[in-house]
Write a protein that holds these residues in place. Structure first.
Motif, mmCIF file in Angstrom:
data_model
loop_
_atom_site.group_PDB
_atom_site.id
_atom_site.type_symbol
_atom_site.label_atom_id
_atom_site.label_comp_id
_atom_site.label_asym_id
_atom_site.label_seq_id
_atom_site.Cartn_x
_atom_site.Cartn_y
_atom_site.Cartn_z
ATOM 1 N N ALA A 139 49.127 42.459 38.934
ATOM 2 C CA ALA A 139 49.798 41.271 39.151
ATOM 3 C C ALA A 139 49.159 39.924 38.784
ATOM 4 N N ASP A 140 49.586 38.814 39.500
ATOM 5 C CA ASP A 140 48.904 37.425 38.827
ATOM 6 C C ASP A 140 47.301 37.729 39.071
ATOM 7 N N LYS A 141 46.609 37.410 38.030
ATOM 8 C CA LYS A 141 45.198 37.575 37.977
ATOM 9 C C LYS A 141 44.484 36.816 39.054
ATOM 10 N N PRO A 142 44.616 35.282 39.267
ATOM 11 C CA PRO A 142 44.038 34.819 40.292
ATOM 12 C C PRO A 142 44.003 35.325 41.518
ATOM 13 N N GLY A 143 44.755 36.256 41.868
ATOM 14 C CA GLY A 143 44.732 36.947 43.012
ATOM 15 C C GLY A 143 43.923 38.348 43.166
ATOM 16 N N ASN A 144 43.328 38.686 42.221
ATOM 17 C CA ASN A 144 42.720 39.967 41.779
ATOM 18 C C ASN A 144 41.597 40.466 42.975
ATOM 19 N N LEU A 145 40.856 39.297 43.339
ATOM 20 C CA LEU A 145 39.903 39.544 44.368
ATOM 21 C C LEU A 145 40.565 39.918 45.726
ATOM 22 N N THR A 146 41.447 38.946 45.870
ATOM 23 C CA THR A 146 42.206 39.259 47.234
ATOM 24 C C THR A 146 42.775 40.631 47.161
ATOM 25 N N TYR A 147 43.489 41.013 46.177
ATOM 26 C CA TYR A 147 44.126 42.403 45.984
ATOM 27 C C TYR A 147 43.246 43.509 46.210
ATOM 28 N N PHE A 148 42.082 43.285 45.712
ATOM 29 C CA PHE A 148 41.076 44.091 45.648
ATOM 30 C C PHE A 148 40.245 44.581 46.775
ATOM 31 N N LEU A 149 39.961 43.360 47.348
ATOM 32 C CA LEU A 149 39.444 43.548 49.028
ATOM 33 C C LEU A 149 40.506 44.417 49.784
ATOM 34 N N GLU A 150 41.727 43.993 49.770
ATOM 35 C CA GLU A 150 42.596 44.773 50.553
ATOM 36 C C GLU A 150 42.856 45.965 50.135
ATOM 37 N N ALA A 151 42.807 46.207 48.842
ATOM 38 C CA ALA A 151 42.840 47.732 48.489
ATOM 39 C C ALA A 151 41.676 48.618 48.896
ATOM 40 N N TYR A 177 35.680 29.546 27.101
ATOM 41 C CA TYR A 177 36.898 29.599 27.493
ATOM 42 C C TYR A 177 37.180 29.781 29.090
ATOM 43 N N SER A 178 38.380 29.047 29.473
ATOM 44 C CA SER A 178 38.689 29.098 30.860
ATOM 45 C C SER A 178 40.169 28.639 30.998
ATOM 46 N N ASP A 179 40.806 29.756 31.800
ATOM 47 C CA ASP A 179 42.054 29.183 32.664
ATOM 48 C C ASP A 179 42.069 30.233 33.829
ATOM 49 N N ALA A 180 43.102 29.947 34.423
ATOM 50 C CA ALA A 180 43.329 30.592 35.867
ATOM 51 C C ALA A 180 43.165 32.138 35.618
ATOM 52 N N ASN A 181 44.222 32.952 34.558
ATOM 53 C CA ASN A 181 43.866 34.160 34.519
ATOM 54 C C ASN A 181 42.521 34.785 34.414
ATOM 55 N N GLU A 183 39.497 33.084 35.135
ATOM 56 C CA GLU A 183 38.697 32.738 36.272
ATOM 57 C C GLU A 183 39.003 33.840 37.439
ATOM 58 N N GLY A 184 40.367 34.164 37.389
ATOM 59 C CA GLY A 184 40.417 35.025 38.199
ATOM 60 C C GLY A 184 39.891 36.439 38.156
ATOM 61 N N VAL A 185 39.941 36.864 36.970
ATOM 62 C CA VAL A 185 39.165 38.150 36.538
ATOM 63 C C VAL A 185 37.713 37.984 36.875
ATOM 64 N N ARG A 186 37.187 36.752 36.432
ATOM 65 C CA ARG A 186 35.613 36.350 36.488
ATOM 66 C C ARG A 186 35.161 36.617 37.815
ATOM 67 N N LYS A 187 36.056 36.257 38.778
ATOM 68 C CA LYS A 187 35.735 35.994 40.207
ATOM 69 C C LYS A 187 35.569 37.468 40.827
ATOM 70 N N PHE A 188 36.908 38.314 40.426
ATOM 71 C CA PHE A 188 36.699 39.635 40.686
ATOM 72 C C PHE A 188 35.628 40.370 40.418
ATOM 73 N N ILE A 189 35.253 40.457 38.887
ATOM 74 C CA ILE A 189 34.003 41.226 38.287
ATOM 75 C C ILE A 189 32.822 40.556 38.901
ATOM 76 N N GLY A 190 32.902 39.426 39.255
ATOM 77 C CA GLY A 190 31.415 38.881 39.817
ATOM 78 C C GLY A 190 31.295 39.471 41.205
#
Length: 220
Positions: A139-151, A177-181, A183-190
């Motif tokens: 789904a939207d990549k900025p939401g990756n960490l939220t989705y993962f934690l619930e998953a 390089y930086s954009d919302a997508n 940064e969403g992945v980086r936050k999740f991977i971090g």
């Protein structure tokens, strides 16, 4: 250096031996395009890969975050046993309507439930009863960490979580390089670096969708 044309040619070549033409999947691709949905669904080869993963672990309950036109949903649902169930979350009512038609055309309505609304809200309302065996996050990549934690809350121990589009032409690993997508992945991977509840790896992919990749996660 190889190009998108080279990668696409490779996909087409391998698919010609390993994946048969399929009316329902072709219908899903066409109706999605005809209705103006973005061309961001998984590729044919990626859809088959998801199908094989589900079959490999004998999954009976699947959660998908991000339905779009239902193309990946069909691949996933087809891997389920007769009593299997797939819940898929979609923000857009229009996308959900297209997906319902595609899923019905594929004869999978009895196995699939589409929940419409912001996925970050919908996923928090789900209960692990029963736990999911397999969860696909696309789904939207900025939401990756939220989705993962619930998953992680919803998947059984030993279950699998796949998060798609985590390489993004190598941009996630490019500090300039930086954009919302990205940064969403980086936050999740971090987060994964210090999460002792899971074990994971990222696999880069090339093909008709370009250079990208997925993170494969097992719940410990």
């Amino acid at each position: 250096m190889a190009s998108i044309e080279d990668w696409t040619r490779s996909d087409v070549y391998h698919n010609s031996f390993l994946i048969s033409d399929d009316d329902a999947l072709a219908h899903a691709q066409k109706t999605s395009a005809d209705n103006g949905l973005p061309a961001i669904a998984v590729s044919v080869a990626q859809g088959k890969y998801l199908n094989l993963l589900v079959r490999s672990i004998g999954a009976k309950n699947i959660l998908e975050v991000g339905t779009l036109g239902g193309y990946s949903t069909i691949w996933l649902a087809r891997a389920l046993p007769e009593d299997g169930k797939l819940i898929t979350l979609e923000l857009s009512p229009k996308h959900a309507e297209v997906a319902r038609g595609n899923i019905a055309y594929a004869g999978l309505t009895n196995k699939v439930e589409i929940i419409v609304g912001p996925a970050a809200e919908s996923i928090k309302k789900l209960q692990p009863e029963p736990f999911f065996d397999f969860i696909f996050i696309d789904a939207d990549k900025p939401g990756n960490l939220t989705y993962f934690l619930e998953a992680k809350r919803l998947v059984k121990k030993g279950g699998v979580i796949i998060v798609d589009n985590v390489v993004r032409q190598g941009r996630v690993a490019d500090p300039s390089y930086s954009d919302a997508n990205v940064e969403g992945v980086r936050k999740f991977i971090g987060h994964l670096k210090t999460d002792s509840d899971v074990d994971a790896t990222t696999i880069a992919t090339v093909g008709e969708k370009g250079w990208d990749g997925f993170t494969y996660i097992i719940r410990l």
